[in-house]
Design a protein around this motif. Structure first.
Motif, PDB file in Angstrom:
ATOM      1  N   UNK A 166      99.841 122.918  42.877  1.00  0.00           N
ATOM      2  CA  UNK A 166     101.478 123.256  42.677  1.00  0.00           C
ATOM      3  C   UNK A 166     101.801 124.621  42.451  1.00  0.00           C
ATOM      4  N   UNK A 167     101.015 125.264  41.908  1.00  0.00           N
ATOM      5  CA  UNK A 167     101.160 126.777  41.186  1.00  0.00           C
ATOM      6  C   UNK A 167     100.169 127.593  41.286  1.00  0.00           C
ATOM      7  N   UNK A 168      99.919 128.704  41.742  1.00  0.00           N
ATOM      8  CA  UNK A 168      99.195 129.762  41.815  1.00  0.00           C
ATOM      9  C   UNK A 168      99.340 130.925  40.650  1.00  0.00           C
ATOM     10  N   UNK A 169      98.385 131.229  39.868  1.00  0.00           N
ATOM     11  CA  UNK A 169      98.634 132.415  38.920  1.00  0.00           C
ATOM     12  C   UNK A 169      97.559 133.282  39.661  1.00  0.00           C
ATOM     13  N   UNK A 170      98.174 134.722  39.912  1.00  0.00           N
ATOM     14  CA  UNK A 170      97.086 135.503  40.576  1.00  0.00           C
ATOM     15  C   UNK A 170      97.903 137.086  39.970  1.00  0.00           C
ATOM     16  N   UNK A 171      96.851 137.900  40.065  1.00  0.00           N
ATOM     17  CA  UNK A 171      96.920 139.264  39.505  1.00  0.00           C
ATOM     18  C   UNK A 171      97.695 140.049  40.848  1.00  0.00           C
ATOM     19  N   UNK A 172      98.379 140.884  40.538  1.00  0.00           N
ATOM     20  CA  UNK A 172      99.341 141.851  41.265  1.00  0.00           C
ATOM     21  C   UNK A 172      98.287 142.306  42.676  1.00  0.00           C
ATOM     22  N   UNK A 173      97.298 142.970  42.302  1.00  0.00           N
ATOM     23  CA  UNK A 173      96.327 143.414  43.327  1.00  0.00           C
ATOM     24  C   UNK A 173      95.810 142.562  44.205  1.00  0.00           C
ATOM     25  N   UNK A 174      95.361 141.131  43.603  1.00  0.00           N
ATOM     26  CA  UNK A 174      94.922 140.136  44.241  1.00  0.00           C
ATOM     27  C   UNK A 174      95.649 139.167  44.944  1.00  0.00           C
ATOM     28  N   UNK A 175      96.998 139.305  44.499  1.00  0.00           N
ATOM     29  CA  UNK A 175      98.017 138.634  45.498  1.00  0.00           C
ATOM     30  C   UNK A 175      97.871 139.572  46.923  1.00  0.00           C
ATOM     31  N   UNK A 176      98.166 141.015  46.764  1.00  0.00           N
ATOM     32  CA  UNK A 176      98.043 141.466  48.002  1.00  0.00           C
ATOM     33  C   UNK A 176      96.744 141.548  48.889  1.00  0.00           C
ATOM     34  N   UNK A 177      95.648 141.444  48.069  1.00  0.00           N
ATOM     35  CA  UNK A 177      94.460 141.202  48.838  1.00  0.00           C
ATOM     36  C   UNK A 177      94.438 139.926  49.709  1.00  0.00           C
ATOM     37  N   UNK A 178      94.846 139.006  48.731  1.00  0.00           N
ATOM     38  CA  UNK A 178      94.913 137.410  49.551  1.00  0.00           C
ATOM     39  C   UNK A 178      95.878 137.372  50.704  1.00  0.00           C
ATOM     40  N   UNK A 179      97.038 137.910  50.394  1.00  0.00           N
ATOM     41  CA  UNK A 179      98.004 137.666  51.414  1.00  0.00           C
ATOM     42  C   UNK A 179      97.859 138.541  52.702  1.00  0.00           C
ATOM     43  N   UNK A 180      97.029 139.781  52.316  1.00  0.00           N
ATOM     44  CA  UNK A 180      97.131 140.950  53.212  1.00  0.00           C
ATOM     45  C   UNK A 180      98.521 141.455  53.665  1.00  0.00           C
ATOM     46  N   UNK A 181      99.275 141.641  52.458  1.00  0.00           N
ATOM     47  CA  UNK A 181     100.535 142.122  52.314  1.00  0.00           C
ATOM     48  C   UNK A 181     100.841 142.888  51.201  1.00  0.00           C
ATOM     49  N   UNK A 182     101.585 144.235  51.256  1.00  0.00           N
ATOM     50  CA  UNK A 182     101.821 144.997  50.102  1.00  0.00           C
ATOM     51  C   UNK A 182     102.779 144.466  49.260  1.00  0.00           C
ATOM     52  N   UNK A 183     103.940 144.279  50.057  1.00  0.00           N
ATOM     53  CA  UNK A 183     105.057 143.921  49.236  1.00  0.00           C
ATOM     54  C   UNK A 183     104.781 142.428  48.481  1.00  0.00           C
TER      55      UNK A 183
END
Ligand code: AMP
Length: 305
Positions: A166-183
């Protein structure tokens, strides 16, 4: 038991500009469960080696954390993480990750844990997160965390986990890495399209962003003059967040998610004031209430109307 966490119980060697500690108690499930224990009944599912010290087990016992799912691997050595922070405390540099007993970990949920209503898949191999998802019956709420080590090392299983939470908690830099999106907003929306309905992005000293399909919410981190070691901030945030929800506050209406984010932010801000779990494991309800009040004052503002 209201809440179960699967994750690492570790020995950490950590260096920050304010000090250095070798082989001290850490791990994602450790920080999470101790933080959550101030709010609800919590159990831990993890593995340690034969080197795991009695005094460290006592930290779990002191907080009445259910350790029936804490396995000791005979002849094994506890997971060990070595990291270093510069003055930018948001981004640790991993110097060494020794998986040790984690490499062979196949969690077996004690029967009593299978119908747990709230489940947190803390930072650990997504292969293990999937094994736990396969063993729980019908949890009310499942949240998860991950990090670059697993995003890069086992993306395939991680994407399978995302479909089931239901919910993902993730660090800022890791969200970018996972999604391959900077914004970050776009990154969160991309992650939402893969499964979770909410993404909580942890931004260290800048606080957190909660993004769901139709809403965005932001909370600052409490500005402290005494941050010594940010290790475990993300896990103690998640522990406060899930502990609050599991303690009868559900998930709806949206307000309870915001209150849970406040609870998580309070716990993270207390944790970073000392190394390892030294401060987190010695808190009183008054310490928590006082930081909660300070936090509220920090963010209250009259309407401009
Ligand atoms: P954080 O809350 O993000 O600061 O998490 C810190 C904890 O994560 C430390 O206590 C480490 O033992 C643990 N850790 C570090 N690397 C890993 C990894 N690859 N998998 C699981 N846990 C880890």
């Amino acid at each position: 038991m209201n809440l179960l966490v699967v994750g690492t119980v570790a020995y950490d060697s950590v260096k920050t500009p304010f000090g250095e500690e070798a082989s001290v108690l850490g791990g994602s499930a450790t920080y999470f469960s101790v933080a959550a224990s101030y709010f609800t009944e919590v159990g831990v599912l993890a593995v340690v080696g034969e080197d795991f010290k009695r005094e460290d087990l006592a930290t779990f016992e002191k907080h009445h954390i259910d350790t029936s799912g804490l396995e000791t691997a005979l002849g094994g050595t506890t997971f060990h993480w070595e990291g270093e922070y510069g003055y930018d405390l948001n981004d640790p540099k991993t110097l060494k990750t020794d998986l040790n007993v984690l490499a062979e970990f196949n969690p077996r949920l004690p029967e009593a844990c299978r119908d747990v209503p709230y489940l947190f898949l803390a930072n650990i191999d997504p292969r293990v997160q999937l094994q736990v998802l396969d063993q729980v019956k019908a949890p009310h709420l499942v949240a998860a965390d991950t990090m670059n080590y697993w995003i890069e090392g086992n993306r395939e299983d991680l994407l399978k986990v995302l479909r089931r939470i239901d919910i993902l908690t993730i660090n800022e830099s890791e969200a970018r890495l996972l999604a391959q999106e900077f914004n970050l907003v776009k990154a969160a929306r991309r992650i939402i399209s893969w499964g979770p309905r909410t993404v909580i992005i942890k931004r260290g000293e800048y606080g957190v962003l909660e993004i769901s399909e139709n809403s965005i919410f932001a909370m600052p981190a409490y500005p402290l003059d005494s941050v010594r070691d940010p290790t475990g901030a993300g896990d103690s945030f998640a522990g406060g967040f899930m502990g609050f929800l599991a303690n009868g506050h559900g998930l709806e209406p949206p307000q309870s998610v915001r209150q849970a984010i406040l609870a998580g932010s309070v716990m993270a801000s207390l944790n970073v004031q000392d190394f390892s779990l030294r401060r987190l494991s010695a808190l009183t309800q008054d310490d928590i209430r006082e930081r909660h009040r300070a936090f509220q004052q920090l963010t209250v503002v009259e309407s401009l109307d």
